[in-house]
Design a protein around this motif. Structure first.
Motif, PDB file in Angstrom:
ATOM      1  N   THR A 147      -1.359  -3.228  10.979  1.00 14.08           N
ATOM      2  CA  THR A 147      -1.167  -3.621   9.586  1.00 14.08           C
ATOM      3  C   THR A 147      -0.427  -4.957   9.521  1.00 14.08           C
ATOM      4  OG1 THR A 147      -0.861  -1.264   9.118  1.00 14.08           O
ATOM      5  CG2 THR A 147      -0.386  -2.815   7.342  1.00 14.08           C
ATOM      6  N   ILE A 175       1.651  -8.184   7.678  1.00  7.06           N
ATOM      7  CA  ILE A 175       2.648  -8.354   6.622  1.00  7.06           C
ATOM      8  C   ILE A 175       2.263  -9.607   5.838  1.00  7.06           C
ATOM      9  CG2 ILE A 175       5.085  -8.650   6.071  1.00  7.06           C
ATOM     10  CD1 ILE A 175       4.432  -5.971   7.424  1.00  7.06           C
ATOM     11  N   PRO A 176       1.830  -9.469   4.595  1.00  9.74           N
ATOM     12  CA  PRO A 176       1.381 -10.642   3.830  1.00  9.74           C
ATOM     13  C   PRO A 176       2.435 -11.748   3.775  1.00  9.74           C
ATOM     14  CG  PRO A 176       0.828  -8.614   2.662  1.00  9.74           C
ATOM     15  CD  PRO A 176       1.709  -8.218   3.817  1.00  9.74           C
ATOM     16  N   TRP A 217      10.634   3.142  10.418  1.00  4.31           N
ATOM     17  CA  TRP A 217       9.533   4.046  10.076  1.00  4.31           C
ATOM     18  C   TRP A 217       8.799   4.511  11.329  1.00  4.31           C
ATOM     19  CZ3 TRP A 217       4.147   3.996  10.542  1.00  4.31           C
ATOM     20  CH2 TRP A 217       3.500   5.029   9.867  1.00  4.31           C
ATOM     21  N   PRO A 236      -1.159   2.762  11.334  1.00  8.77           N
ATOM     22  CA  PRO A 236      -0.995   1.781  10.255  1.00  8.77           C
ATOM     23  C   PRO A 236       0.297   2.026   9.481  1.00  8.77           C
ATOM     24  CG  PRO A 236      -3.219   2.696  10.259  1.00  8.77           C
ATOM     25  CD  PRO A 236      -2.418   3.519  11.235  1.00  8.77           C
ATOM     26  N   PRO A 242       2.632   2.268   6.136  1.00  9.79           N
ATOM     27  CA  PRO A 242       2.448   2.577   4.713  1.00  9.79           C
ATOM     28  C   PRO A 242       2.768   1.373   3.836  1.00  9.79           C
ATOM     29  CG  PRO A 242       4.378   3.707   5.605  1.00  9.79           C
ATOM     30  CD  PRO A 242       3.735   3.010   6.745  1.00  9.79           C
ATOM     31  N   ASP A 243       2.215   1.363   2.627  1.00  7.02           N
ATOM     32  CA  ASP A 243       2.352   0.210   1.734  1.00  7.02           C
ATOM     33  C   ASP A 243       3.802  -0.123   1.431  1.00  7.02           C
ATOM     34  OD1 ASP A 243      -0.373  -0.001   1.644  1.00  7.02           O
ATOM     35  OD2 ASP A 243      -0.600   0.926  -0.327  1.00  7.02           O
ATOM     36  N   ASP A 244       4.659   0.890   1.246  1.00  2.00           N
ATOM     37  CA  ASP A 244       6.041   0.600   0.874  1.00  2.00           C
ATOM     38  C   ASP A 244       6.797  -0.081   2.010  1.00  2.00           C
ATOM     39  OD1 ASP A 244       5.977   3.186   2.241  1.00  2.00           O
ATOM     40  OD2 ASP A 244       8.115   3.317   1.754  1.00  2.00           O
ATOM     41  N   VAL A 259       5.363  -2.063   4.253  1.00  2.00           N
ATOM     42  CA  VAL A 259       4.829  -3.430   4.250  1.00  2.00           C
ATOM     43  C   VAL A 259       5.517  -4.266   3.178  1.00  2.00           C
ATOM     44  CG1 VAL A 259       2.776  -4.833   3.807  1.00  2.00           C
ATOM     45  CG2 VAL A 259       2.592  -2.762   5.192  1.00  2.00           C
ATOM     46  N   GLU A 260       5.624  -3.735   1.976  1.00  2.00           N
ATOM     47  CA  GLU A 260       6.212  -4.492   0.866  1.00  2.00           C
ATOM     48  C   GLU A 260       7.684  -4.805   1.100  1.00  2.00           C
ATOM     49  OE1 GLU A 260       5.402  -1.946  -2.402  1.00  2.00           O
ATOM     50  OE2 GLU A 260       3.232  -2.307  -2.357  1.00  2.00           O
ATOM     51  N   ARG A 261       8.434  -3.812   1.617  1.00  2.00           N
ATOM     52  CA  ARG A 261       9.861  -4.054   1.855  1.00  2.00           C
ATOM     53  C   ARG A 261      10.077  -5.038   3.004  1.00  2.00           C
ATOM     54  NH1 ARG A 261      12.831   1.423   2.659  1.00  2.00           N
ATOM     55  NH2 ARG A 261      10.825   2.066   3.523  1.00  2.00           N
ATOM     56  N   ARG A 276       7.972  -7.494   3.913  1.00  2.00           N
ATOM     57  CA  ARG A 276       7.659  -8.824   3.380  1.00  2.00           C
ATOM     58  C   ARG A 276       8.845  -9.361   2.576  1.00  2.00           C
ATOM     59  NH1 ARG A 276       6.649 -11.275  -1.244  1.00  2.00           N
ATOM     60  NH2 ARG A 276       5.282 -13.132  -1.236  1.00  2.00           N
TER      61      ARG A 276
END
Length: 295
Positions: free
Chosen positions: A51, A53-54, A250, A268, A270-272, A274-276, A278
């Motif tokens: 996954t 990281i944007p 995680w 992969p 999780p979205d949360d 990834v967001e934290r 970034r």
């Protein structure tokens, strides 16, 4: 798979970066150069995770460029005039003869240094005082070189003597002095902005045909350094950090179901997470530079 970039030929991919060289003579690039592209890939525990990281590549590139400019030392960047496909996350750089060691400076005790200290009272052959704990500030910064490992393997902490055997006594001394000088200056600058630079890794190379040693690779990013919020520093426990902390936490939690010592690659993110993650990279950039990150 690395992207195709007009005018450039892909030659190497590391954990995070992709390296390109000019597609041929007359390709319009000045001198003997390479294109260094920072991807959004993230690695942990010697694995490249599935996954991304944007914006991570753009943050690492922007922060490296800011530090090169702020420190005002010889470095490998020639231009940021790069193809649109990689704009903001790539640099045209001088091709260097890179030294086969990583130059690590530590001002605080944590990570692999803490493990080694607890076993021997030393880090890379440097004796340290008794009674230090996780997060302790060292009496003075120390040089703790490492031998670069192949992709998927751990870097190996080594003594100064082993570093000298690898690159020669004179160059090892120059690299040590440069590393400690740069770390000290960067740590002072970071602390003025409320951020502790606990440790960092530099990579140096020699300009071919000369005796000039310059900074290469990324510099003082959250991937190559441990940054801690100064107002939350508390020795004796793991420190909150501006890096992959959420990812590591995680991956080693029951929620991931992953065994870091097994043969199965990480799952992969999780979205949360990834967001934290970034958000922490962006916060590191903004706190250190005083600029707003524009994705």
């Amino acid at each position: 798979m690395a992207a195709e970039i007009p005018g450039w030929t892909h030659v190497y991919s590391g954990k995070v970066r992709d390296l390109y060289e000019p597609a041929g003579p007359g390709a319009g690039h000045p001198g003997d150069v390479v294109l260094v592209v920072a991807s959004d890939r993230i690695s942990a525990y010697d694995h490249v995770l599935p996954t991304p990281i944007p914006d991570k590549g753009a943050v690492l590139t922007a922060l490296s460029l800011w530090w090169f400019e702020t420190l005002g030392v010889p470095h490998h960047v020639v231009s940021t005039d790069v193809p649109d496909a990689v704009a903001g996350r790539a640099m045209v750089c001088r091709r260097l003869a890179m030294f086969p060691i990583e130059c690590v400076a530590r001002g605080y005790l944590t990570g692999s240094g803490l493990v080694e200290y607890r076993e021997s009272g030393e880090v890379c052959g440097v004796p340290l005082p008794d009674g230090l704990e996780d997060g302790s500030r060292l009496p003075r910064p120390i040089f703790t070189p490492a031998r670069k490992a192949d992709l998927g393997e751990h870097d190996e902490n080594i003594t100064f003597e082993k570093a000298a055997a690898a690159v020669g006594e004179d160059d090892a001394t120059r690299l040590r002095d440069l590393t400690l000088e740069l770390y000290t200056r960067a740590a002072e600058i970071a602390l003025e902005r409320g951020v502790i630079l606990a440790d960092t890794k530099f990579e140096f190379g020699r300009v071919p045909g000369t005796d000039e040693i310059v900074l290469g690779d990324e510099v003082l990013t959250p991937d190559s350094s441990r940054y801690w919020p100064a107002d939350q520093w508390q020795p004796g426990r793991p420190q909150p950090s501006f890096d992959k902390q959420f990812v590591r936490d995680w991956l080693t939690s029951p929620a991931s179901g992953w065994d870091r010592h097994g043969d199965v690659p990480p799952p992969p993110l999780p979205d949360d997470v990834v967001e934290r993650t970034r958000a922490r990279y962006v916060e590191a950039y903004e706190r250190l530079t005083g600029r707003t990150f524009a994705s």
